[in-house]
Structures are given as structure tokens and as C-alpha cells.
Design an enzyme around this catalytic site. Structure first.
Site, short mmCIF file in Angstrom:
data_model
loop_
_atom_site.label_atom_id
_atom_site.label_comp_id
_atom_site.label_asym_id
_atom_site.label_seq_id
_atom_site.Cartn_x
_atom_site.Cartn_y
_atom_site.Cartn_z
N ARG A 56 0.82 -1.22 0.00
CA ARG A 56 0.00 0.00 0.00
C ARG A 56 0.85 1.26 0.00
O ARG A 56 0.40 2.32 -0.42
CB ARG A 56 -1.00 -0.04 1.16
CG ARG A 56 -2.10 -1.09 0.94
CD ARG A 56 -3.00 -1.24 2.14
NE ARG A 56 -2.29 -1.66 3.33
CZ ARG A 56 -2.01 -2.92 3.64
NH1 ARG A 56 -2.41 -3.89 2.85
NH2 ARG A 56 -1.34 -3.22 4.74
N GLU A 93 6.14 -10.44 15.10
CA GLU A 93 5.68 -11.00 16.38
C GLU A 93 6.25 -12.41 16.55
O GLU A 93 6.77 -12.77 17.60
CB GLU A 93 4.15 -11.03 16.39
CG GLU A 93 3.58 -11.11 17.77
CD GLU A 93 2.06 -11.13 17.75
OE1 GLU A 93 1.48 -11.43 18.80
OE2 GLU A 93 1.47 -10.87 16.68
P1 AMP Z 1 5.13 -2.51 11.33
O1 AMP Z 1 6.36 -3.03 10.67
O2 AMP Z 1 4.76 -3.27 12.57
O3 AMP Z 1 5.21 -1.02 11.58
O4 AMP Z 1 3.92 -2.75 10.33
C1 AMP Z 1 3.68 -1.87 9.29
C2 AMP Z 1 3.37 -2.57 7.98
O5 AMP Z 1 2.41 -3.62 8.18
C3 AMP Z 1 2.75 -1.59 7.01
O6 AMP Z 1 3.28 -1.83 5.71
C4 AMP Z 1 1.28 -1.85 7.09
O7 AMP Z 1 0.68 -1.77 5.83
C5 AMP Z 1 1.14 -3.25 7.70
N1 AMP Z 1 0.22 -3.27 8.86
C6 AMP Z 1 0.58 -3.52 10.16
N2 AMP Z 1 -0.48 -3.50 10.98
C7 AMP Z 1 -1.55 -3.19 10.19
C8 AMP Z 1 -2.95 -2.99 10.44
N3 AMP Z 1 -3.49 -3.10 11.69
N4 AMP Z 1 -3.76 -2.69 9.41
C9 AMP Z 1 -3.25 -2.56 8.15
N5 AMP Z 1 -1.95 -2.75 7.85
C10 AMP Z 1 -1.10 -3.05 8.83
#
Ligand code: AMP
Length: 171
Positions: A56, A93
Site C-alpha cells: 500500500r 511477532e
Molecule cells: P510494522 O512493521 O509493525 O510497523 O507494520 C507496518 C506494515 O504492516 C505496514 O506496511 C502496514 O501496511 C502493515 N500493517 C501492520 N499493521 C496493520 C494494520 N493493523 N492494518 C493494516 N496494515 C497493517
């Protein structure tokens, strides 16, 4: 704008509330406003390239690049880019994941804005930043549509200027 982001509980797995941005993408006025609000704070930052994170981040990143009049660079999941790449891993996780970028995607000293739809733990964007800096790029900022601030991703990225449009402060 918030009303065009749909919560999908337990997607893609139990316990996760997925932020579905497709209603926002389908609304021309809201999409234009989001792109504007992501780009304008960096309009005078001398941005020379926008990096977007799969998948996205490709949508918003490309539109922001166009808005700022610069090119777009994709950061992709492992094995998707055709040319020579550099890679960075980050913690999930359970386990680890990796992203990659073409070796010639960023020139040394180039000023880069990183765009994604959402920051959760900050692991993904942190890995993207590592790739940009490995190539000598200068990160002028990070821009997100949604920040899940209760996951404190901002803290691990405090050395960067971060801008998000929608704050989600609790689960
Ligand atoms: P992080 O690496 O934990 O910051 O996760 C961010 C990435 O995971 C981004 O590319 C988001 O598109 C996706 N992502 C993580 N959590 C969500 C969520 N609750 N809803 C949509 N996309 C998420």
C-alpha cells in the site's frame, strides 16, 4: 477522512484489527486530500525521491512522488525485485521478515521521503530506512496515513522527522 478507513477485526489473523484503506482509495476527493497532506509538510525539504513500501506504500508513495515532482523507488518483500538488491531484516511477532531494494535505487546524498500507509511497530519502515542509508541516502522524513501510536513505532524512529495524518491511540 477517518470514516473512509474501515476496521476489519481478526484480519489477516486473530487479534489484529486491519485498517482497510480501500474506501479511501475509492474516494477521489479524500484521496487527493490525503496525498496533499502527506506531501505538503515536505514541500520545502528538498525531497529528491520518494521510497514506498510494498504494497500500500506503493499507492500513496507514487502519488506523493508525483505531487512533489520527483521519482519513486519501491521497497519490496524478498524475491520480487528483478535486478541486484540489498536486503534488511526486521522482527515480526513470530520470526523475522526481510525487505529489499535495488542497489542503484538511491544515489549517495540523495534526499529521500519514505511513505507507507500505516506504521505499527515501525519494524518495516525501520528496515527500509536501513536500506536507504546503506546506499548513502539522506532521509528527510517518514510519512504515514495512519499511526498506531499505542505500538510506539515512533520511539524507535525518533531520529527521523515523522508525520502521520490519523492517530490511533488504543487497540
Ligand atoms: P510494522 O512493521 O509493525 O510497523 O507494520 C507496518 C506494515 O504492516 C505496514 O506496511 C502496514 O501496511 C502493515 N500493517 C501492520 N499493521 C496493520 C494494520 N493493523 N492494518 C493494516 N496494515 C497493517
Amino acid at each position: 477522512m477517518e470514516t473512509l478507513i474501515r476496521d476489519i477485526p481478526d484480519f489477516p489473523k486473530k487479534g489484529v484489527v486491519f485498517k482497510d484503506i480501500t474506501p479511501l482509495l475509492g474516494n477521489a476527493a479524500a484521496l487527493a486530500e490525503v496525498v496533499d497532506r502527506l506531501a505538503v509538510p515536505f514541500a520545502d525539504a528538498g525531497v529528491e525521491a520518494v521510497v514506498g513500501i510494498e504494497s500500500r506504500g506503493f499507492i500513496f508513495g507514487s502519488l506523493v512522488a508525483q505531487r512533489l515532482g520527483v521519482g519513486f523507488v519501491p521497497v519490496r518483500k524478498l524475491g520480487k525485485l528483478p535486478y541486484k538488491t540489498i536486503q534488511a531484516s526486521y522482527d515480526l511477532e513470530y520470526g523475522r521478515d526481510s525487505v529489499e531494494m535495488h542497489v542503484d535505487a538511491i544515489a549517495p546524498g540523495q534526499k529521500v521521503l519514505v511513505v507507507d500507509d500505516l506504521i505499527a511497530t515501525g519494524g518495516t519502515v525501520g528496515a527500509a530506512c536501513q536500506l536507504i542509508e546503506q546506499l548513502g541516502g539522506q532521509i528527510v522524513g517518514l510519512a504515514f496515513v495512519i499511526e498506531l501510536s499505542f505500538l510506539k513505532g515512533r520511539h524507535r524512529l525518533s531520529r527521523y522527522r515523522m508525520h502521520s495524518l490519523i492517530d490511533v491511540s488504543s487497540e
